[in-house]
Structure formats: structure tokens, C-alpha cells
Write a protein that holds these residues in place. Structure first.
Motif, PDB file in Angstrom:
ATOM      1  N   MET A   1      48.480  32.640  65.932  1.00 14.30           N
ATOM      2  CA  MET A   1      47.702  31.457  66.201  1.00 14.30           C
ATOM      3  C   MET A   1      47.546  31.298  67.714  1.00 14.30           C
ATOM      4  O   MET A   1      48.502  31.473  68.457  1.00 14.30           O
ATOM      5  CB  MET A   1      48.379  30.232  65.602  1.00 14.30           C
ATOM      6  N   PRO A   2      46.349  30.951  68.152  1.00 12.26           N
ATOM      7  CA  PRO A   2      46.102  30.802  69.581  1.00 12.26           C
ATOM      8  C   PRO A   2      46.881  29.640  70.193  1.00 12.26           C
ATOM      9  O   PRO A   2      47.098  28.614  69.555  1.00 12.26           O
ATOM     10  CB  PRO A   2      44.605  30.530  69.671  1.00 12.26           C
ATOM     11  N   VAL A   3      47.277  29.833  71.443  1.00 12.53           N
ATOM     12  CA  VAL A   3      47.968  28.790  72.199  1.00 12.53           C
ATOM     13  C   VAL A   3      47.103  28.426  73.399  1.00 12.53           C
ATOM     14  O   VAL A   3      46.614  29.306  74.106  1.00 12.53           O
ATOM     15  CB  VAL A   3      49.351  29.290  72.684  1.00 12.53           C
ATOM     16  N   PHE A   4      46.897  27.140  73.611  1.00  9.34           N
ATOM     17  CA  PHE A   4      46.114  26.633  74.735  1.00  9.34           C
ATOM     18  C   PHE A   4      46.988  25.699  75.544  1.00  9.34           C
ATOM     19  O   PHE A   4      47.966  25.153  75.045  1.00  9.34           O
ATOM     20  CB  PHE A   4      44.880  25.884  74.237  1.00  9.34           C
ATOM     21  N   VAL A   5      46.621  25.487  76.807  1.00 12.27           N
ATOM     22  CA  VAL A   5      47.366  24.587  77.672  1.00 12.27           C
ATOM     23  C   VAL A   5      46.453  23.432  78.073  1.00 12.27           C
ATOM     24  O   VAL A   5      45.333  23.639  78.531  1.00 12.27           O
ATOM     25  CB  VAL A   5      47.876  25.316  78.939  1.00 12.27           C
ATOM     26  N   LEU A   6      46.941  22.216  77.882  1.00 16.80           N
ATOM     27  CA  LEU A   6      46.229  21.003  78.263  1.00 16.80           C
ATOM     28  C   LEU A   6      47.206  20.113  79.004  1.00 16.80           C
ATOM     29  O   LEU A   6      48.241  19.725  78.444  1.00 16.80           O
ATOM     30  CB  LEU A   6      45.683  20.288  77.020  1.00 16.80           C
ATOM     31  N   ASP A   7      46.905  19.810  80.246  1.00 17.80           N
ATOM     32  CA  ASP A   7      47.797  18.980  81.073  1.00 17.80           C
ATOM     33  C   ASP A   7      49.218  19.537  81.090  1.00 17.80           C
ATOM     34  O   ASP A   7      50.191  18.810  80.917  1.00 17.80           O
ATOM     35  CB  ASP A   7      47.796  17.528  80.599  1.00 17.80           C
ATOM     36  N   GLU A   8      49.318  20.857  81.258  1.00 21.06           N
ATOM     37  CA  GLU A   8      50.595  21.565  81.339  1.00 21.06           C
ATOM     38  C   GLU A   8      51.419  21.524  80.046  1.00 21.06           C
ATOM     39  O   GLU A   8      52.611  21.794  80.039  1.00 21.06           O
ATOM     40  CB  GLU A   8      51.428  21.050  82.510  1.00 21.06           C
ATOM     41  N   VAL A   9      50.780  21.178  78.939  1.00 22.84           N
ATOM     42  CA  VAL A   9      51.433  21.158  77.629  1.00 22.84           C
ATOM     43  C   VAL A   9      50.822  22.264  76.783  1.00 22.84           C
ATOM     44  O   VAL A   9      49.601  22.354  76.663  1.00 22.84           O
ATOM     45  CB  VAL A   9      51.238  19.788  76.931  1.00 22.84           C
ATOM     46  N   GLU A  10      51.664  23.124  76.214  1.00 23.10           N
ATOM     47  CA  GLU A  10      51.172  24.186  75.338  1.00 23.10           C
ATOM     48  C   GLU A  10      50.867  23.625  73.955  1.00 23.10           C
ATOM     49  O   GLU A  10      51.708  22.957  73.355  1.00 23.10           O
ATOM     50  CB  GLU A  10      52.197  25.315  75.227  1.00 23.10           C
ATOM     51  N   LEU A  11      49.666  23.891  73.483  1.00 26.94           N
ATOM     52  CA  LEU A  11      49.220  23.420  72.177  1.00 26.94           C
ATOM     53  C   LEU A  11      48.857  24.632  71.321  1.00 26.94           C
ATOM     54  O   LEU A  11      48.208  25.555  71.793  1.00 26.94           O
ATOM     55  CB  LEU A  11      47.994  22.519  72.324  1.00 26.94           C
ATOM     56  N   VAL A  12      49.268  24.625  70.076  1.00 28.80           N
ATOM     57  CA  VAL A  12      48.978  25.712  69.157  1.00 28.80           C
ATOM     58  C   VAL A  12      47.818  25.299  68.260  1.00 28.80           C
ATOM     59  O   VAL A  12      47.822  24.210  67.685  1.00 28.80           O
ATOM     60  CB  VAL A  12      50.218  26.050  68.294  1.00 28.80           C
ATOM     61  N   LEU A  13      46.817  26.161  68.176  1.00 26.78           N
ATOM     62  CA  LEU A  13      45.706  25.920  67.266  1.00 26.78           C
ATOM     63  C   LEU A  13      46.131  26.400  65.888  1.00 26.78           C
ATOM     64  O   LEU A  13      46.142  27.602  65.604  1.00 26.78           O
ATOM     65  CB  LEU A  13      44.446  26.662  67.726  1.00 26.78           C
ATOM     66  N   GLU A  14      46.534  25.483  65.051  1.00 27.15           N
ATOM     67  CA  GLU A  14      46.982  25.832  63.694  1.00 27.15           C
ATOM     68  C   GLU A  14      45.751  25.939  62.804  1.00 27.15           C
ATOM     69  O   GLU A  14      45.418  25.032  62.044  1.00 27.15           O
ATOM     70  CB  GLU A  14      47.970  24.795  63.185  1.00 27.15           C
ATOM     71  N   SER A  34      35.287  25.956  75.441  1.00 33.71           N
ATOM     72  CA  SER A  34      34.225  26.901  75.096  1.00 33.71           C
ATOM     73  C   SER A  34      34.478  28.276  75.713  1.00 33.71           C
ATOM     74  O   SER A  34      34.034  29.282  75.175  1.00 33.71           O
ATOM     75  CB  SER A  34      32.861  26.364  75.520  1.00 33.71           C
ATOM     76  N   ALA A  35      35.210  28.334  76.810  1.00 37.18           N
ATOM     77  CA  ALA A  35      35.555  29.620  77.420  1.00 37.18           C
ATOM     78  C   ALA A  35      36.505  30.420  76.525  1.00 37.18           C
ATOM     79  O   ALA A  35      36.636  31.623  76.683  1.00 37.18           O
ATOM     80  CB  ALA A  35      36.187  29.407  78.797  1.00 37.18           C
ATOM     81  N   GLN A  36      37.156  29.744  75.589  1.00 37.80           N
ATOM     82  CA  GLN A  36      38.093  30.395  74.662  1.00 37.80           C
ATOM     83  C   GLN A  36      37.457  30.662  73.303  1.00 37.80           C
ATOM     84  O   GLN A  36      38.150  30.889  72.320  1.00 37.80           O
ATOM     85  CB  GLN A  36      39.331  29.505  74.481  1.00 37.80           C
ATOM     86  N   GLN A  37      36.130  30.651  73.264  1.00 33.97           N
ATOM     87  CA  GLN A  37      35.421  30.796  71.997  1.00 33.97           C
ATOM     88  C   GLN A  37      35.801  32.081  71.259  1.00 33.97           C
ATOM     89  O   GLN A  37      35.966  32.073  70.046  1.00 33.97           O
ATOM     90  CB  GLN A  37      33.915  30.767  72.236  1.00 33.97           C
ATOM     91  N   ASP A  38      35.969  33.186  71.973  1.00 38.20           N
ATOM     92  CA  ASP A  38      36.333  34.444  71.313  1.00 38.20           C
ATOM     93  C   ASP A  38      37.705  34.353  70.646  1.00 38.20           C
ATOM     94  O   ASP A  38      37.912  34.865  69.547  1.00 38.20           O
ATOM     95  CB  ASP A  38      36.322  35.605  72.300  1.00 38.20           C
TER      96      ASP A  38
END
Length: 51
Positions: A1-14, A34-38
Motif C-alpha cells: 500500500m502506498p505511503v504519503f507524507v502530509l505535514d510530516e505525518v506518514e499516511l497509508v493509502l489503504e 496528482s504527482a503521485q497518480q502512477d
């Protein structure tokens, strides 16, 4: 599952849980990934097609 960072917090796209979120809970936009679309499309492909 992809992991993204928002305000220095790691978020997992479940990805498997996306369909369980009622639209009424999706209110304001907090970021633009949108830069993470792939990466997101890859996670959805894996969910629906299993590869």
C-alpha cells in the motif's frame, strides 16, 4: 500500500478500504497528490486485478 507524507505525518493509502468511506465524510481538500497518480493507479490496479 502506498505511503504519503502530509505535514510530516506518514499516511497509508489503504486502497481496499476506499469504497467504505461515505462521500459525506470527504469534505475539504487537504493536499494535491496528482504527482503521485502512477503510485495510486498502481495500488488500484493491484486491488482490482491482483498484479
Amino acid at each position: 500500500m502506498p505511503v504519503f507524507v502530509l505535514d510530516e505525518v506518514e499516511l497509508v493509502l489503504e486502497t481496499p478500504k476506499l469504497g467504505a468511506i461515505p462521500r459525506r465524510l470527504l469534505r475539504r481538500r487537504v493536499d494535491n497528490w496528482s504527482a503521485q497518480q502512477d503510485v495510486i493507479n498502481g495500488a488500484l490496479d493491484f486491488l482490482f486485478h491482483g498484479f
